[in-house]
Design a protein around this motif. Structure first.
Motif, PDB file in Angstrom:
ATOM      1  N   LEU A   1       0.820  -1.213   0.000  1.00  0.00           N
ATOM      2  CA  LEU A   1       0.000   0.000   0.000  1.00  0.00           C
ATOM      3  C   LEU A   1       0.855   1.265   0.000  1.00  0.00           C
ATOM      4  CD1 LEU A   1      -2.758  -1.064   2.537  1.00  0.00           C
ATOM      5  CD2 LEU A   1      -2.889  -1.038   0.046  1.00  0.00           C
ATOM      6  N   GLY A   2       2.058   1.170   0.555  1.00  0.00           N
ATOM      7  CA  GLY A   2       2.943   2.325   0.593  1.00  0.00           C
ATOM      8  C   GLY A   2       3.920   2.395  -0.566  1.00  0.00           C
ATOM      9  N   ALA A   3       3.806   1.470  -1.495  1.00  0.00           N
ATOM     10  CA  ALA A   3       4.719   1.457  -2.640  1.00  0.00           C
ATOM     11  C   ALA A   3       4.495   2.690  -3.503  1.00  0.00           C
ATOM     12  CB  ALA A   3       4.529   0.189  -3.457  1.00  0.00           C
ATOM     13  N   THR A   4       5.593   3.205  -4.040  1.00  0.00           N
ATOM     14  CA  THR A   4       5.499   4.433  -4.837  1.00  0.00           C
ATOM     15  C   THR A   4       5.075   4.174  -6.273  1.00  0.00           C
ATOM     16  OG1 THR A   4       7.865   4.271  -5.305  1.00  0.00           O
ATOM     17  CG2 THR A   4       7.199   5.616  -3.418  1.00  0.00           C
TER      18      THR A   4
ATOM     19  N   SER B   1       5.305  -1.081 -10.213  1.00  0.00           N
ATOM     20  CA  SER B   1       6.443  -2.007 -10.345  1.00  0.00           C
ATOM     21  C   SER B   1       7.068  -2.306  -8.982  1.00  0.00           C
ATOM     22  CB  SER B   1       7.493  -1.442 -11.305  1.00  0.00           C
ATOM     23  OG  SER B   1       8.016  -0.225 -10.817  1.00  0.00           O
ATOM     24  N   ALA B   2       7.102  -1.322  -8.090  1.00  0.00           N
ATOM     25  CA  ALA B   2       7.622  -1.575  -6.744  1.00  0.00           C
ATOM     26  C   ALA B   2       6.714  -2.535  -5.982  1.00  0.00           C
ATOM     27  CB  ALA B   2       7.768  -0.265  -5.976  1.00  0.00           C
ATOM     28  N   ALA B   3       5.402  -2.357  -6.118  1.00  0.00           N
ATOM     29  CA  ALA B   3       4.452  -3.243  -5.452  1.00  0.00           C
ATOM     30  C   ALA B   3       4.567  -4.668  -5.987  1.00  0.00           C
ATOM     31  CB  ALA B   3       3.030  -2.717  -5.629  1.00  0.00           C
ATOM     32  N   VAL B   4       4.658  -4.797  -7.309  1.00  0.00           N
ATOM     33  CA  VAL B   4       4.781  -6.126  -7.922  1.00  0.00           C
ATOM     34  C   VAL B   4       6.104  -6.772  -7.519  1.00  0.00           C
ATOM     35  CG1 VAL B   4       5.000  -7.338 -10.132  1.00  0.00           C
ATOM     36  CG2 VAL B   4       3.214  -5.619  -9.829  1.00  0.00           C
ATOM     37  N   SER B   5       7.177  -5.983  -7.483  1.00  0.00           N
ATOM     38  CA  SER B   5       8.476  -6.517  -7.062  1.00  0.00           C
ATOM     39  C   SER B   5       8.419  -7.028  -5.634  1.00  0.00           C
ATOM     40  CB  SER B   5       9.560  -5.442  -7.163  1.00  0.00           C
ATOM     41  OG  SER B   5       9.730  -5.040  -8.490  1.00  0.00           O
TER      42      SER B   5
END
Length: 106
Positions: free
Chosen positions: A82-85, A88-92
């Motif tokens: 939820l805090g991913a910017t 792609s960061a969330a998927v990573s």
């Protein structure tokens, strides 16, 4: 809003518990009065029966995993998504988290 999530989590936990009770009951019914030595010999002679049984067991494990995945007690470990910017960061994060869980459980 936390009232309905608590009720949802409780309901999912009850569903998981009931599914495990049903699985146990079905296993006991299946095992009752069975000659397991004959079953082992029969399975060795009939590869297709063995494949069918293993497919059913795999489906059982998948359904059980889905029920456990629906339990909300694991959500706090996934909060960084939820805090991913970015997406792609969330998927990573999700891919590395999933890989870590798979490695830890094998």
């Amino acid at each position: 809003s936390s009232g309905w999530t608590a009720k949802l989590a409780f309901g999912v936990d009850i569903a998981i518990g009931l599914s495990l009770v049903v699985i146990g009951f079905l296993s006991l019914q299946e095992a009752k009065g069975r000659d397991f030595k004959a079953d082992i010999n029969e399975a060795a002679n009939e590869v297709k029966a063995s494949e069918k049984q293993s497919a059913l067991m795999k489906m059982n494990m998948v359904i059980n995993g889905v029920f456990h995945g629906l339990a909300l007690d694991g959500i706090p470990t996934l909060m960084p998504v939820l805090g991913a910017t970015s997406v792609s960061a969330a998927v990573s994060f999700l891919l590395s988290y999933g890989a870590g869980v798979i490695v830890a459980m094998t």
